[in-house]
Design a protein around this motif. Structure first.
Motif, PDB file in Angstrom:
ATOM      1  N   ARG A   1      12.923   8.436   3.263  1.00 36.76           N
ATOM      2  CA  ARG A   1      12.832   9.451   2.212  1.00 36.76           C
ATOM      3  C   ARG A   1      13.894  10.515   2.455  1.00 36.76           C
ATOM      4  NH1 ARG A   1       7.074  12.350   1.686  1.00 36.76           N
ATOM      5  NH2 ARG A   1       7.749  14.347   0.892  1.00 36.76           N
TER       6      ARG A   1
ATOM      7  N   HIS B   1       0.839  -1.204   0.000  1.00 39.93           N
ATOM      8  CA  HIS B   1       0.000   0.000   0.000  1.00 39.93           C
ATOM      9  C   HIS B   1       0.872   1.251   0.000  1.00 39.93           C
ATOM     10  CE1 HIS B   1       0.695  -0.604   4.227  1.00 39.93           C
ATOM     11  NE2 HIS B   1      -0.352   0.046   4.694  1.00 39.93           N
TER      12      HIS B   1
ATOM     13  N   ASP C   1       4.700  11.730  -7.019  1.00 47.69           N
ATOM     14  CA  ASP C   1       4.975  10.376  -7.498  1.00 47.69           C
ATOM     15  C   ASP C   1       4.421  10.253  -8.910  1.00 47.69           C
ATOM     16  OD1 ASP C   1       6.323   9.123  -5.359  1.00 47.69           O
ATOM     17  OD2 ASP C   1       4.453   8.899  -4.267  1.00 47.69           O
TER      18      ASP C   1
ATOM     19  N   THR D   1       4.248  10.774   4.167  1.00 45.16           N
ATOM     20  CA  THR D   1       4.207  11.527   5.428  1.00 45.16           C
ATOM     21  C   THR D   1       3.032  12.509   5.395  1.00 45.16           C
ATOM     22  OG1 THR D   1       6.610  11.387   5.528  1.00 45.16           O
ATOM     23  CG2 THR D   1       5.572  13.041   6.920  1.00 45.16           C
TER      24      THR D   1
ATOM     25  N   ARG E   1       9.531   8.420  -8.308  1.00 40.41           N
ATOM     26  CA  ARG E   1       9.374   9.667  -7.586  1.00 40.41           C
ATOM     27  C   ARG E   1       9.884  10.808  -8.475  1.00 40.41           C
ATOM     28  NH1 ARG E   1       7.138  11.790  -2.630  1.00 40.41           N
ATOM     29  NH2 ARG E   1       8.036  13.835  -2.760  1.00 40.41           N
TER      30      ARG E   1
HETATM   31  P1  AMP Z   1       7.483   8.947   3.263  1.00 39.05           P
HETATM   32  O1  AMP Z   1       6.806  10.259   3.274  1.00 39.05           O
HETATM   33  O2  AMP Z   1       8.838   8.975   3.860  1.00 39.05           O
HETATM   34  O3  AMP Z   1       6.618   7.861   3.830  1.00 39.05           O
HETATM   35  O4  AMP Z   1       7.728   8.585   1.735  1.00 39.05           O
HETATM   36  C1  AMP Z   1       6.662   8.596   0.849  1.00 39.05           C
HETATM   37  C2  AMP Z   1       7.116   8.194  -0.522  1.00 39.05           C
HETATM   38  O5  AMP Z   1       7.583   6.837  -0.498  1.00 39.05           O
HETATM   39  C3  AMP Z   1       5.990   8.210  -1.530  1.00 39.05           C
HETATM   40  O6  AMP Z   1       5.748   9.492  -2.056  1.00 39.05           O
HETATM   41  C4  AMP Z   1       6.513   7.223  -2.564  1.00 39.05           C
HETATM   42  O7  AMP Z   1       7.477   7.829  -3.386  1.00 39.05           O
HETATM   43  C5  AMP Z   1       7.200   6.173  -1.703  1.00 39.05           C
HETATM   44  N1  AMP Z   1       6.259   5.084  -1.381  1.00 39.05           N
HETATM   45  C6  AMP Z   1       5.678   4.824  -0.197  1.00 39.05           C
HETATM   46  N2  AMP Z   1       4.927   3.699  -0.265  1.00 39.05           N
HETATM   47  C7  AMP Z   1       5.018   3.250  -1.531  1.00 39.05           C
HETATM   48  C8  AMP Z   1       4.470   2.131  -2.244  1.00 39.05           C
HETATM   49  N3  AMP Z   1       3.702   1.240  -1.643  1.00 39.05           N
HETATM   50  N4  AMP Z   1       4.756   2.008  -3.563  1.00 39.05           N
HETATM   51  C9  AMP Z   1       5.561   2.903  -4.183  1.00 39.05           C
HETATM   52  N5  AMP Z   1       6.124   3.969  -3.562  1.00 39.05           N
HETATM   53  C10 AMP Z   1       5.867   4.142  -2.248  1.00 39.05           C
END
Ligand code: AMP
Ligand code: COA
Length: 625
Positions: A505, A388, A479, A392, A494
């Motif tokens: 991230r 899923h 994304d 943040t 991304r």
């Molecule tokens: P964060 O805010 O540190 O949780 O990072 C969020 C970013 O992680 C998202 O904008 C995506 O680029 C990547 N991400 C998180 N979950 C997924 C997922 N299940 N599939 C693909 N990318 C993900």
């Protein structure tokens, strides 16, 4: 119409009716009369005139409703050889007591508190104690260096900082106090006090007039009750890397957050009150905020707080041991953790040493999950494995397989379907919706559902500039991906300068800033190259000033040390290539995308605008060395 379709459609067509019903899962001190205030759009407010307390909903109401003796937290720390159970009654008493410590320091409604702590129960107690008195916490991940902590201190301007004497990384004791002191020295804003939890593994030297001993202050404190706050009052700030070097302070409110997380527990995760929920992340990340602390506790579950790693504490059977020992019903982690386990135990032999019969589902998030890892987990565990997608900023899943509502067929590589409230669209450069299967930028039509960021901390304009200014009426996720014919979401990459290292991230822009500050560096770029274990790792590409006399090896060591000291070990910055030139367009833009393709060994199209093609061969040779 299926359960999911009904919920999804109704959440978009009649959001106020939909979320009003969902909000009944929360105890309100004063019920709201309005569900959504859109008067100041694009700034939206959920349940604007309702009042509640998040800590009451997460703890006290369960104590009053028959869960007093149920475990709220199971603290499992292989790095200190400790297992400790904390019941809901004990958690209430500890939290009320620590809220008393904070009040004693003059912390009250609206004051900010930074929490820089390892994965120990006191970190959770600190968060909940802030919520109890209406203070706004901002947890900073322990793997960040002093400089990153200082940036957050200056933005959040905490009245008090909460920390511990040390963290433990497998078998290394990491002293937190010197990092904290260095951060306070660098920061322009100075907190009024620091409250330090002394761990037996290392005693911190407390600074007179600045530091307070956590344990002593707790022994002298009086318990404090929950205060009512407005649903729209801030619960926490969490800093995250954005499209520019400086971290963004994502703000979370109280009401929408509690409503959305409570809903997600049964509808997305199919978990019941009383079940054991384990999110193997860190309270420093959003995943930890939502699913180590708030989500499971709002729902009356037992949450596992794990101070360890998937491998090395002591081996690749660590997760299976925890699941058996605590009868875990659901595991939520990042794909990188599974890649680490698979690397050490490719056949999954250790799984057979444990009874995993309580485990119903595995959820993965934090980065795109490669199909091989999902297949491996599915085959070895023989349970549904659900990828899923969230950020943040959203605080809970944008898209998921909501197994509590209705399970869809799992497609490896897809993050399933948009969750209720998320009007997800894939847009082209001009803001037009693209056809099914076509890649584009993923954006959410406003308003965002409850639980998502209402704005950035004290920075409304920053919120507009970073997220709302690309497409009118939409929040941009940064994304890229597509939605297929069945409505399944595929998040592929991304946009911008953010990379994902082991589910963390990070901003390459921030790393470039550190490299560029080295006196021998003329120019630099940082790219995220594919990595089998961590998903991506940063690589620095550097041009030196002419006439530099230091040898290259020394400079490389210094650059690596600078990123570690200024951003933190979590950046995993370990590789630098010194080049003669960087490939650029004629207008001077560094071609980072092309360099990434070269680093990953992919075929690339020579950009038509490149100023000098021969440099690409030079770079290919440098990467091959
Ligand atoms: P964060 O805010 O540190 O949780 O990072 C969020 C970013 O992680 C998202 O904008 C995506 O680029 C990547 N991400 C998180 N979950 C997924 C997922 N299940 N599939 C693909 N990318 C993900
Ligand atoms: N305090 C201090 N240092 C920390 C830290 C903390 N809280 N967390 C990590 N670090 C350090 C590590 O010790 C390591 O230092 P090193 O370079 O000296 O070895 C560095 O930061 C990188 O840490 P990590 O990303 O944990 O990498 P690792 O190589 O130690 O372990 C994995 C690899 C895959 C096992 C690990 O990344 C992991 O368990 N990931 C799970 C991902 C996750 O929880 N993501 C959260 C979002 S869902």
């Amino acid at each position: 119409m299926s359960n999911y379709q009904k919920a999804y459609q109704s959440s978009l067509e009649n959001p106020e009716v939909y979320w009003k019903a969902v909000a009944q899962g929360i105890d309100w001190d004063e019920p709201f009369t309005q569900v959504l205030d859109d008067e100041k759009a694009p700034f939206y407010k959920w349940f604007p005139d309702g009042k509640l307390n998040t800590c009451f909903n997460a703890i006290d109401r369960h104590v009053e409703n028959g869960r007093a003796d149920q475990n709220a937290i199971i603290y499992d720390s292989p790095v200190t050889n400790t297992i400790k159970n904390i019941t809901y009654r004990e958690l209430r008493d500890l939290t009320a007591n620590f809220a008393g410590v904070l009040s004693e320091q003059g912390v009250g409604k609206g004051d900010t508190v930074i929490i820089y702590m390892p994965m120990i129960p006191e970190a959770v107690i600190a968060m909940l104690a802030c919520a109890r008195i209406g203070a706004v916490h901002s947890v900073v991940f322990g793997g960040f260096a002093a400089n990153e902590l200082a940036t957050r201190i200056d933005d959040a301007m905490p009245k008090v900082i909460l920390s511990a004497s040390c963290g433990i990384e497998v078998n290394r004791v990491i002293e937190y106090k010197p990092l904290l002191d260095a951060a306070i020295l660098t920061a322009r804003h100075k907190p009024e006090a620091c409250i330090i939890f002394q761990r037996p593994q290392c005693k911190a030297n407390l600074v007179k007039g600045q530091d307070i001993d956590w344990q002593k202050a707790s022994a002298a404190a009086k318990a404090v009750d929950c205060v009512s706050v407005k649903a729209t009052d801030p619960l926490y700030i969490l800093y995250t890397s954005g499209t520019t070097g400086t971290p963004k302070g994502v703000m979370r409110d109280n009401g929408g957050h509690a409503v959305a997380l409570k809903w997600s527990m049964s509808n997305i995760y199919n978990i019941n009150p009383g079940d054991v929920y384990w999110c193997a992340s860190d309270v420093g990340w959003v995943v930890g905020h939502s699913y180590i602390v708030y989500g499971p506790l709002l729902h009356g579950c037992t949450t596992v707080l794990y101070e360890g790693k998937p491998v090395g504490t002591p081996d690749a059977g660590a997760f299976w041991r925890v699941i058996e020992q605590h009868k875990v019903n659901l595991l939520f982690t990042a794909p990188t953790a599974f890649r680490a386990i698979k690397r050490d135990d490719p056949d999954g032999k250790r799984i057979n040493d444990y009874d995993l019969s309580t485990l119903k589902t595995l959820f993965l998030a934090g980065e795109r999950c490669d199909p091989t890892t999902i297949e491996w987990a599915e085959t070895k565990l023989n349970i549904p494995v659900i990828d899923h997608w969230w950020q943040t900023e959203t605080g809970w899943a944008i898209s998921a397989n909501c197994i509590g509502l209705e399970k869809f067929p799992v497609k490896h590589g897809s993050a399933s379907r948009p969750m209720p409230g998320y009007n997800l669209q894939v847009l082209d450069e001009l803001g037009n919706e693209v056809a099914a299967g076509v890649m584009g930028k993923m954006a959410l039509k406003l308003p965002l559902p409850p639980g998502c960021l209402p704005t950035l901390w004290k920075n409304d304009q920053g919120y507009i500039d970073a997220y709302l200014s690309v497409y009118n009426g939409y929040y941009i996720t940064w994304d890229a991906g597509y939605i297929d014919e069945d409505g399944d979401v595929w998040v592929m990459s991304r946009l911008g300068d953010v990379i994902n290292v082991a589910g963390h991230r990070l901003s390459t822009g921030a790393m470039e800033q550190v490299l560029a500050a080295h006196p021998d560096v003329a120019e630099c770029a940082v790219i995220g190259a594919n990595d089998e274990l961590k998903g991506q790792i940063p690589i620095g590409l550097v041009i030196l000033n002419s006439g530099v006399s230091n040898d290259h090896e020394t400079i490389i060591k210094e650059l690596i040390a600078r990123v570690r000291n200024e951003i933190g070990p979590v950046a995993a910055f370990k590789k630098v290539l010194i080049l003669n030139r960087l490939p650029k367009t004629r207008s001077g833009k560094i071609l980072r995308g092309t360099m990434k393709k070269i680093a990953d060994g992919e075929t690339y199209k020579t950009p038509a605008t490149i100023d000098d093609v021969s440099i690409l061969d030079e770079i290919t040779t440098a990467f091959q060395k």
